[in-house]
Design a protein around this motif. Structure first.
Motif, PDB file in Angstrom:
ATOM      1  N   ASP A 192       1.002  -1.139  -0.039  1.00 32.55           N
ATOM      2  CA  ASP A 192       0.067  -0.021  -0.105  1.00 32.55           C
ATOM      3  C   ASP A 192       0.861   1.272   0.117  1.00 32.55           C
ATOM      4  O   ASP A 192       0.962   1.736   0.905  1.00 32.55           O
ATOM      5  CB  ASP A 192      -1.001  -0.049   1.196  1.00 32.55           C
ATOM      6  CG  ASP A 192      -1.811   1.209   1.093  1.00 32.55           C
ATOM      7  OD1 ASP A 192      -2.211   1.606   0.090  1.00 32.55           O
ATOM      8  OD2 ASP A 192      -2.685   1.460   2.260  1.00 32.55           O
ATOM      9  N   GLU A 202      -3.754   1.675 -10.968  1.00 31.12           N
ATOM     10  CA  GLU A 202      -4.468   1.984  -9.759  1.00 31.12           C
ATOM     11  C   GLU A 202      -5.741   1.159  -9.462  1.00 31.12           C
ATOM     12  O   GLU A 202      -6.534   1.071  -8.381  1.00 31.12           O
ATOM     13  CB  GLU A 202      -4.895   3.391  -9.208  1.00 31.12           C
ATOM     14  CG  GLU A 202      -5.557   4.184 -10.361  1.00 31.12           C
ATOM     15  CD  GLU A 202      -4.847   4.682 -11.542  1.00 31.12           C
ATOM     16  OE1 GLU A 202      -5.351   5.366 -12.307  1.00 31.12           O
ATOM     17  OE2 GLU A 202      -3.540   4.170 -11.666  1.00 31.12           O
ATOM     18  N   ASN A 203      -6.173   0.793 -10.702  1.00 33.58           N
ATOM     19  CA  ASN A 203      -7.751   0.152 -10.892  1.00 33.58           C
ATOM     20  C   ASN A 203      -7.525  -1.194 -10.789  1.00 33.58           C
ATOM     21  O   ASN A 203      -8.580  -1.967 -11.349  1.00 33.58           O
ATOM     22  CB  ASN A 203      -8.579   0.860 -11.564  1.00 33.58           C
ATOM     23  CG  ASN A 203     -10.028   0.368 -11.704  1.00 33.58           C
ATOM     24  OD1 ASN A 203     -10.569   0.378 -10.144  1.00 33.58           O
ATOM     25  ND2 ASN A 203     -10.618   0.096 -12.589  1.00 33.58           N
ATOM     26  N   LYS A 205      -7.046  -5.577  -9.842  1.00 35.36           N
ATOM     27  CA  LYS A 205      -7.393  -6.382  -9.063  1.00 35.36           C
ATOM     28  C   LYS A 205      -6.527  -6.635  -7.757  1.00 35.36           C
ATOM     29  O   LYS A 205      -6.974  -6.834  -6.408  1.00 35.36           O
ATOM     30  CB  LYS A 205      -7.585  -7.749  -9.579  1.00 35.36           C
ATOM     31  CG  LYS A 205      -9.182  -7.853 -10.463  1.00 35.36           C
ATOM     32  CD  LYS A 205      -9.309  -8.910 -11.310  1.00 35.36           C
ATOM     33  CE  LYS A 205     -10.324  -9.052 -11.970  1.00 35.36           C
ATOM     34  NZ  LYS A 205     -10.536 -10.289 -12.586  1.00 35.36           N
ATOM     35  N   THR A 207      -4.906  -4.516  -6.196  1.00 35.89           N
ATOM     36  CA  THR A 207      -4.842  -3.376  -5.406  1.00 35.89           C
ATOM     37  C   THR A 207      -5.949  -3.765  -4.351  1.00 35.89           C
ATOM     38  O   THR A 207      -6.032  -2.839  -3.304  1.00 35.89           O
ATOM     39  CB  THR A 207      -5.069  -2.036  -6.070  1.00 35.89           C
ATOM     40  OG1 THR A 207      -6.419  -2.168  -6.659  1.00 35.89           O
ATOM     41  CG2 THR A 207      -4.151  -1.794  -6.938  1.00 35.89           C
ATOM     42  N   ASP A 208      -6.608  -4.711  -4.324  1.00 41.67           N
ATOM     43  CA  ASP A 208      -7.404  -5.027  -3.146  1.00 41.67           C
ATOM     44  C   ASP A 208      -6.981  -5.874  -2.092  1.00 41.67           C
ATOM     45  O   ASP A 208      -7.577  -6.378  -1.042  1.00 41.67           O
ATOM     46  CB  ASP A 208      -8.846  -5.996  -4.060  1.00 41.67           C
ATOM     47  CG  ASP A 208      -9.502  -5.108  -4.643  1.00 41.67           C
ATOM     48  OD1 ASP A 208      -9.636  -4.038  -4.202  1.00 41.67           O
ATOM     49  OD2 ASP A 208     -10.404  -5.617  -5.450  1.00 41.67           O
ATOM     50  N   GLU A 209      -5.616  -6.531  -2.307  1.00 41.45           N
ATOM     51  CA  GLU A 209      -5.007  -6.988  -1.257  1.00 41.45           C
ATOM     52  C   GLU A 209      -3.563  -6.595  -0.851  1.00 41.45           C
ATOM     53  O   GLU A 209      -2.673  -7.379  -0.755  1.00 41.45           O
ATOM     54  CB  GLU A 209      -4.795  -8.603  -2.045  1.00 41.45           C
ATOM     55  CG  GLU A 209      -4.153  -8.652  -3.461  1.00 41.45           C
ATOM     56  CD  GLU A 209      -3.947  -9.929  -3.980  1.00 41.45           C
ATOM     57  OE1 GLU A 209      -2.869 -10.481  -3.897  1.00 41.45           O
ATOM     58  OE2 GLU A 209      -5.058 -10.489  -4.274  1.00 41.45           O
ATOM     59  N   LYS A 260      -4.591 -11.056 -11.902  1.00 40.81           N
ATOM     60  CA  LYS A 260      -4.319 -10.397 -10.857  1.00 40.81           C
ATOM     61  C   LYS A 260      -4.223  -8.729 -11.130  1.00 40.81           C
ATOM     62  O   LYS A 260      -4.639  -7.774 -10.612  1.00 40.81           O
ATOM     63  CB  LYS A 260      -3.105 -10.584  -9.991  1.00 40.81           C
ATOM     64  CG  LYS A 260      -3.349 -11.847  -8.798  1.00 40.81           C
ATOM     65  CD  LYS A 260      -2.376 -12.199  -8.177  1.00 40.81           C
ATOM     66  CE  LYS A 260      -2.381 -13.337  -7.073  1.00 40.81           C
ATOM     67  NZ  LYS A 260      -3.294 -12.823  -6.209  1.00 40.81           N
ATOM     68  N   LYS A 264     -10.381  -3.930 -12.563  1.00 43.04           N
ATOM     69  CA  LYS A 264     -11.690  -4.678 -11.720  1.00 43.04           C
ATOM     70  C   LYS A 264     -12.730  -4.513 -12.497  1.00 43.04           C
ATOM     71  O   LYS A 264     -12.836  -3.574 -13.217  1.00 43.04           O
ATOM     72  CB  LYS A 264     -11.684  -3.603 -10.562  1.00 43.04           C
ATOM     73  CG  LYS A 264     -10.259  -3.836  -9.506  1.00 43.04           C
ATOM     74  CD  LYS A 264     -10.747  -2.765  -8.434  1.00 43.04           C
ATOM     75  CE  LYS A 264      -9.780  -2.541  -7.552  1.00 43.04           C
ATOM     76  NZ  LYS A 264      -9.813  -1.942  -6.215  1.00 43.04           N
ATOM     77  N   GLU A 268     -19.729  -8.147 -10.272  1.00 41.64           N
ATOM     78  CA  GLU A 268     -19.317  -9.369  -9.731  1.00 41.64           C
ATOM     79  C   GLU A 268     -18.842 -10.338 -10.809  1.00 41.64           C
ATOM     80  O   GLU A 268     -19.689 -10.806 -11.439  1.00 41.64           O
ATOM     81  CB  GLU A 268     -19.956  -9.792  -8.608  1.00 41.64           C
ATOM     82  CG  GLU A 268     -20.288  -8.976  -7.451  1.00 41.64           C
ATOM     83  CD  GLU A 268     -19.530  -9.301  -6.380  1.00 41.64           C
ATOM     84  OE1 GLU A 268     -18.681 -10.502  -6.185  1.00 41.64           O
ATOM     85  OE2 GLU A 268     -19.246  -8.582  -5.498  1.00 41.64           O
ATOM     86  N   SER A 322      -8.043 -16.009  -8.975  1.00 45.03           N
ATOM     87  CA  SER A 322      -9.048 -15.925  -7.885  1.00 45.03           C
ATOM     88  C   SER A 322      -8.917 -17.423  -7.065  1.00 45.03           C
ATOM     89  O   SER A 322      -9.214 -17.485  -5.891  1.00 45.03           O
ATOM     90  CB  SER A 322     -10.379 -15.394  -8.135  1.00 45.03           C
ATOM     91  OG  SER A 322     -10.871 -16.323  -9.176  1.00 45.03           O
TER      92      SER A 322
END
Length: 358
Positions: A192, A202-203, A205, A207-209, A260, A264, A268, A322
């Motif tokens: 981070d 920056e967008n 996937k 960046t969610d982890e 990854k 995004k 869903e 995933s």
């Protein structure tokens, strides 16, 4: 922490992110600092904070764009002119670039990235390592990445530069093994910091982890002080990714990383089937077992394993990203739950023994 008053650590990329957290740890440990970066204002403010909060005696700020030609030589010359002995070198500065290599990314930015991530790091290491060996004392920390051990579509050049950093560092580990100078590779997962914004990713996937830079820096610092050859921060989950990178086919790893690094979705994604999850779970567990056996087998057998792993590619798709995450998390949770249950059983066993003894 140990007191290292009087020693000096030089840190590139110290104005933010992992570099700033590392600089803080050195300051807390009593080191004098040489902070190198492009933002002189930020580094000056940081120097004031270290002096007031930790009593750092000497903080030298060098304002330099390390992507320029012979930037490392200029930094070295400035340090020598000030009669500063660098006991620890931290090559943290680096940048990334996101997009399809053939059509999306700009060559000038890529060339600048290669210069910073590879050429400057190598030259900095060469210049300061020579002096360390002359004294037979010193430590170097090079920022690699988990991407240094896996192909990474959409960040192909960046991953390539980090693969160089990791390989270069591990080669020097061997060259330095009979000296009192050590070198360590830090291989964090996505962290981070402002890295992804600057890279234009920056967008994505991944960046969610994101991991905490404080944790990453602490693990890197501890490994450096312990003179370890490498460290993968973040516990068992990230170490599982490391194991997977050694045993899975490169085509599979590329598909996982493509997932990854993709953008995004607006909605869903469909749920991955249980059968896929179980299949990859078996692959992960088998991979861990294979890695343990791999370390204890002959060079000939190792070559056969590597050939078979390469030949097994092309059988999985982008959906693996995933699935691998979920399975790794499941394996880690199962391990920790088992560990907790074992601890409770041990306590009960002790209680029974005490009752029988009474």
């Amino acid at each position: 922490m140990n007191s290292e008053t009087g020693k000096t650590a030089l840190i590139t990329g110290a104005s933010s992110g992992i570099g700033q957290e590392l600089a803080k740890l050195f300051a807390q440990d009593g080191y004098n600092l040489v902070l190198v970066g492009r933002s002189e204002e930020k580094l000056d403010r940081l120097a004031d904070v270290f002096k007031s909060n930790y009593g750092t005696e000497n903080v030298t700020v060098i304002n330099k764009n390390l992507a320029e030609e012979d930037a490392a030589q200029d930094v070295y010359n400035q340090v020598k002119a000030k009669n500063i002995t660098v006991n620890v070198l931290v090559n943290d500065a680096g940048v990334g670039l996101y997009g399809l290599f053939a059509t999306d990314t700009d060559w000038e930015r890529e060339k600048s990235m290669i210069h910073l991530n590879v050429l400057t790091l190598t030259q900095m290491t060469k210049l300061f390592l020579y002096d360390m060996l002359a004294r037979d004392e010193g430590k170097i920390l090079n920022l690699a990445s988990l991407l240094s051990i896996t192909p990474t579509p959409l960040m192909a050049v960046y991953a390539g530069t980090k693969a160089y950093v990791y390989n270069f560092t591990q080669s020097l580990v061997n060259e330095l093994k009979d000296t009192n100078v050590s070198i360590t590779a830090l291989l964090p997962n996505a962290t981070d910091t402002d890295f992804f914004n600057k890279a234009g990713a920056e967008n994505t996937k991944v960046t969610d982890e994101l991991q905490d830079p404080v944790m990453v820096a602490k693990d890197g610092y501890d490994a450096l002080m312990a003179r370890k050859s490498k460290v993968v921060p973040g516990g068992l989950k990230n170490k599982s990714y490391e194991v997977l990178s050694y045993v899975a086919p490169q085509e599979t790893l590329a598909a996982v990383m493509r997932g990854k690094m993709s953008q995004k979705p607006d909605e869903e994604e469909p749920t991955i089937s249980l059968a896929w999850g179980i299949g990859i779970g078996i692959a992960v567990i088998a991979g861990i077992a294979l890695t343990i056996g791999y370390k204890n087998t002959s060079d000939f057998q190792k070559a056969r394993y590597r050939y078979k792993a390469r030949s097994a590619g092309n059988s999985l798709s982008d959906t693996l990203s995933s699935v691998v995450d979920k399975v790794v998390e499941t394996v880690v949770d199962a391990y920790q739950n088992t560990k907790e249950k074992a601890g409770k059983l041990a306590v009960k066993g002790e209680e029974v023994e005490e009752e029988l003894a009474a």
